[in-house]
Write a protein that holds these residues in place. Structure first.
Motif, mmCIF file in Angstrom:
data_model
loop_
_atom_site.group_PDB
_atom_site.id
_atom_site.type_symbol
_atom_site.label_atom_id
_atom_site.label_comp_id
_atom_site.label_asym_id
_atom_site.label_seq_id
_atom_site.Cartn_x
_atom_site.Cartn_y
_atom_site.Cartn_z
ATOM 1 N N ALA A 1 3.230 10.310 -3.829
ATOM 2 C CA ALA A 1 3.796 11.380 -2.994
ATOM 3 C C ALA A 1 5.002 12.008 -3.690
ATOM 4 O O ALA A 1 5.204 13.229 -3.642
ATOM 5 C CB ALA A 1 4.208 10.819 -1.636
ATOM 6 N N LEU B 1 0.847 -1.201 0.000
ATOM 7 C CA LEU B 1 0.000 0.000 0.000
ATOM 8 C C LEU B 1 0.873 1.237 0.000
ATOM 9 O O LEU B 1 0.606 2.219 -0.699
ATOM 10 C CB LEU B 1 -0.903 0.000 1.239
ATOM 11 C CG LEU B 1 -2.010 -1.043 1.237
ATOM 12 C CD1 LEU B 1 -2.748 -1.034 2.561
ATOM 13 C CD2 LEU B 1 -2.970 -0.764 0.096
ATOM 14 N N GLU B 2 1.934 1.196 0.807
ATOM 15 C CA GLU B 2 2.816 2.347 0.916
ATOM 16 C C GLU B 2 3.548 2.605 -0.396
ATOM 17 O O GLU B 2 3.774 3.751 -0.772
ATOM 18 C CB GLU B 2 3.832 2.114 2.044
ATOM 19 C CG GLU B 2 3.271 2.359 3.424
ATOM 20 C CD GLU B 2 3.082 3.843 3.696
ATOM 21 O OE1 GLU B 2 1.914 4.263 3.741
ATOM 22 O OE2 GLU B 2 4.082 4.566 3.833
ATOM 23 N N ARG C 1 1.456 4.609 -2.576
ATOM 24 C CA ARG C 1 1.315 5.956 -2.016
ATOM 25 C C ARG C 1 2.583 6.770 -2.243
ATOM 26 O O ARG C 1 2.521 7.968 -2.546
ATOM 27 C CB ARG C 1 1.013 5.863 -0.518
ATOM 28 C CG ARG C 1 0.539 7.166 0.099
ATOM 29 C CD ARG C 1 0.458 7.065 1.605
ATOM 30 N NE ARG C 1 1.766 6.922 2.240
ATOM 31 C CZ ARG C 1 2.582 7.926 2.504
ATOM 32 N NH1 ARG C 1 2.250 9.148 2.183
ATOM 33 N NH2 ARG C 1 3.748 7.701 3.072
#
Lengths: 330, 335
Positions: A241, A233-234, A237
């Motif tokens: 970002a 998930l990160e 992201r």
């Protein structure tokens, strides 16, 4: 109860240290197991393909990703009316080839994504292990630090650091890792708190294991599945970002590019030229999907019970398949 | 304490001597300013000895402090008072490397064989771990040999080592737990309700295994349990706890045939007899009343609220552990 067949059980890394031939056969065993799990294998293939594309981008990209051509602005993909195979995925608002940009963008996006997940994950897990296992003041100190940093706006911190140090790939990775490690620390601490009450952890301590060994051998393996999920998930992201930072001019510096930056700049042309956001977005999606497939295989493999269940299912399928083949032959 | 020497009449040095062991847990603070610490009195002033090769059964109801006693001897919970001597050495406050060394001499068998084995480690890794962390295995081959010897000792199949714990039944898992505890060749094994999580049909097997091992290896057991028939089967002497206090300690037959403390009487009357007519003819002693609050134990005898024989003396003065018959000690004013 399923007996682990001999070609299926793979020696654990601990008892094969320093014996290369066994390490090799263990790797081969794992490879064989991955081949049996088709989705996981496809995930690995996709990842390898993307990494190869990123590495060999200068050799295989049809155009220079920074070459502008204002006469060829916003050309649609080849299979759409007005498209041409010179620019298979079309061109952007400055006439740059989208396909080439995706190939070059893969370098930054994959590197930043992996780098941040590794750095933030490593640091966050380490802090979470310390906080959860030792408790008391260590725990209070680390968790208050986490709380403070969560409360502090991440983008502001990123802006300050990048403005002082100056943008580069390394600083982007460090800044994003600084913003992202807290979630790993929190999840790790939570799991450690529950696992350290398990009798088998007490057994390990009673037997005389030192804390480092207890953490590494008995506590950490329980974190495999939540951490794999979180890291995936990160990863997605982080790619976005990075795009936000690049969009503000603090991330990747043009002429270099990244998927996130392309999505961010293409956003303004969303209704006139859908291909500007769609293809870099698809690339992000494919990476995340590939990692997901591979991670779901890794999660099962790291749990002996799940792993034997999977093996039993595989054997049952194979036997059923052999039965049908025999029936057809008759 | 001269009392203690009398409990074990033989001149041999006891393997374990517990002298006035007290364990209090801080659970918070009371009072407007938090000036009064709240403490649970888990174990109060407990003294006993275990001779080498002996099995001491430790019996009591839930919350009576028997598990805490075991954990305190193993130095898993700190003692608030008293002393623990192992082979004549004071181990009450050893720490660090010395404590790790102590682990070679006393080990624990866990209650729950399902939770006490790491599900992600193969049996061979679990059993070999003590040898590895203490640097006792010279090579991989040496470790493998010793593990297969241990497996043989506890009656596990030779190929069990390559499997994971989930492939085993409860009884087999408990055998794995015993093999792990025996890997360091300890003198003292503390068994914390080792059979209460097992099927009744398996219990006898595990208890018999423990008895065989004791004979073969000269082990000493502190056998914590609430199943009185199992305790009778395995123990040489039995200690009864109630609300954190040791209330009676004597030889097995003395306890079962001639209990001195009213609580022990009631406890034993709850054990069913495997003979239906006889069982129907027996009368069960049951006392009304509540177990005292472990945060505020009463001034006198802990059993006063339930004891039918309680007098004014019981309410104000705590009965000492006194020798009621040769080597039979009980804490009661009236027996």
């Amino acid at each position: 109860m399923v007996d682990a067949p001999s070609d299926h059980s793979v020696a654990s890394p601990d008892d094969i240290g320093g014996r290369p031939h066994e390490l090799f056969s263990a790797a081969r065993g794992l490879g064989k197991e991955l081949w049996q799990d088709k989705p996981g294998f496809i995930g690995l293939l996709l990842l390898v393909a993307l990494v190869l594309v990123a590495i060999f981008a200068p050799l295989i990209a049809p155009h220079d990703p920074a070459a502008q051509s204002l006469r060829e602005r916003l050309l649609p993909p080849a299979w759409v009316l007005d498209g041409s195979w010179v620019h298979p995925l079309g061109t952007d608002n400055l006439g740059r080839d989208v396909l080439s940009r995706i190939m070059f963008g893969a370098r930054v996006s994959l590197l930043v994504g992996t780098g941040v997940v590794v750095v933030a994950g490593g640091f966050g897990v380490f802090m979470g292990l310390l906080a959860g296992y030792f408790g008391g003041r260590t725990d209070s100190f680390i968790m208050r630090w986490v709380d403070t940093q969560v409360a502090f706006p991440g983008l502001l911190l990123a802006l300050i650091i990048l403005a002082v140090v100056g943008p580069s790939m390394t600083t982007v990775i460090v800044v994003l890792a600084l913003n992202g490690w807290m979630v790993y620390a929190r999840i790790t601490r939570g799991v450690v708190l529950s696992v350290r009450e398990e009798p088998y952890v007490e057994a390990a301590e009673l037997v005389g294991c030192k804390p480092a060994r207890v953490l590494y051998r008995h506590v950490l393996p329980n974190l495999t599945s939540p951490l794999l999920t979180l890291a995936i998930l990160e990863f997605a992201r982080i790619i976005l970002a990075e795009a936000a930072l690049s969009f503000l001019g603090l991330g990747v510096q043009p002429p270099a590019t990244s998927w996130g930056l392309d999505v961010a700049t293409g956003k303004e042309y969303m209704f006139r030229a859908w291909w500007l956001v769609t293809f870099p977005g698809l690339a992000i999606g494919i990476v995340v999907l590939a990692i997901n497939l591979l991670a779901s295989w890794a999660r099962v493999t790291s749990d002996p019970q799940e792993r034997e269940k999977r093996f039993a299912r595989f054997m049952a399928r194979r036997q059923a398949g052999a039965g049908t083949r025999e029936a057809i032959a008759k | 304490m001269s009392v203690l020497e009398a409990v074990v009449p033989e001149p041999a040095e006891p393997l374990l001597r517990v002298d006035g062991l007290t364990v209090h847990f801080n659970v918070g603070r009371a009072g407007f300013w938090g000036q009064r610490p709240l403490q649970v009195h888990a174990v109060d002033d407990m003294s006993f000895t275990i001779a080498p090769g002996e099995t001491l059964g430790l019996v009591g109801e839930s919350g009576s402090g028997k598990t805490t006693t075991g954990r305190a001897i193993l130095r898993r919970v700190p003692a608030s008072g008293g002393k623990i001597y192992f082979q004549g050495h004071d181990i009450t406050h050893v720490a660090g490397a010395e404590l790790r060394l102590l682990r070679r001499h006393m080990q624990l068998v866990f209650q729950d064989p399902y939770a006490s084995l790491n599900p992600r480690m193969r049996v061979i890794e679990t059993v070999a771990e003590p040898l590895i962390v203490h640097g006792l295995a010279k090579s991989v081959q040496d470790a493998t040999d010793r593990v297969s010897h241990l497996m043989n000792l506890v009656g596990l199949p030779a190929d069990a080592g390559d499997r994971y714990p989930h492939a085993f039944s409860g009884g087999q898992r408990q055998r794995i737990g015993i093999a792990r505890a025996l890997a360091l060749e300890p003198e003292l094994l503390i068994a914390d309700e080792p059979v209460s999580a097992l099927d009744v049909s398996i219990r006898a097997q595990v208890v018999n295994l423990m008895q065989d091992l004791q004979e073969e290896l000269g082990l000493t057991y502190l056998f914590i349990a609430h199943d009185l028939s199992v305790v009778r089967h395995i123990s040489h002497r039995i200690a009864i706890m109630y609300a954190g206090k040791l209330i009676e300690i004597a030889g097995r037959d003395a306890i079962y045939e001639d209990p001195k403390h009213p609580y022990t009487e009631a406890l034993l009357s709850a054990v069913p007899v495997p003979d239906p007519p006889l069982q129907r003819a027996r009368s069960r002693i049951s006392y009304a009343g509540e177990v005292p609050n472990p945060m505020q134990p009463p001034a006198g005898c802990r059993f006063q609220s339930r004891c039918p024989f309680a007098t004014a003396q019981c309410l104000s003065e705590e009965p000492p552990l006194a020798e009621k018959a040769p080597a039979h000690w009980a804490a009661c004013w009236h027996r």
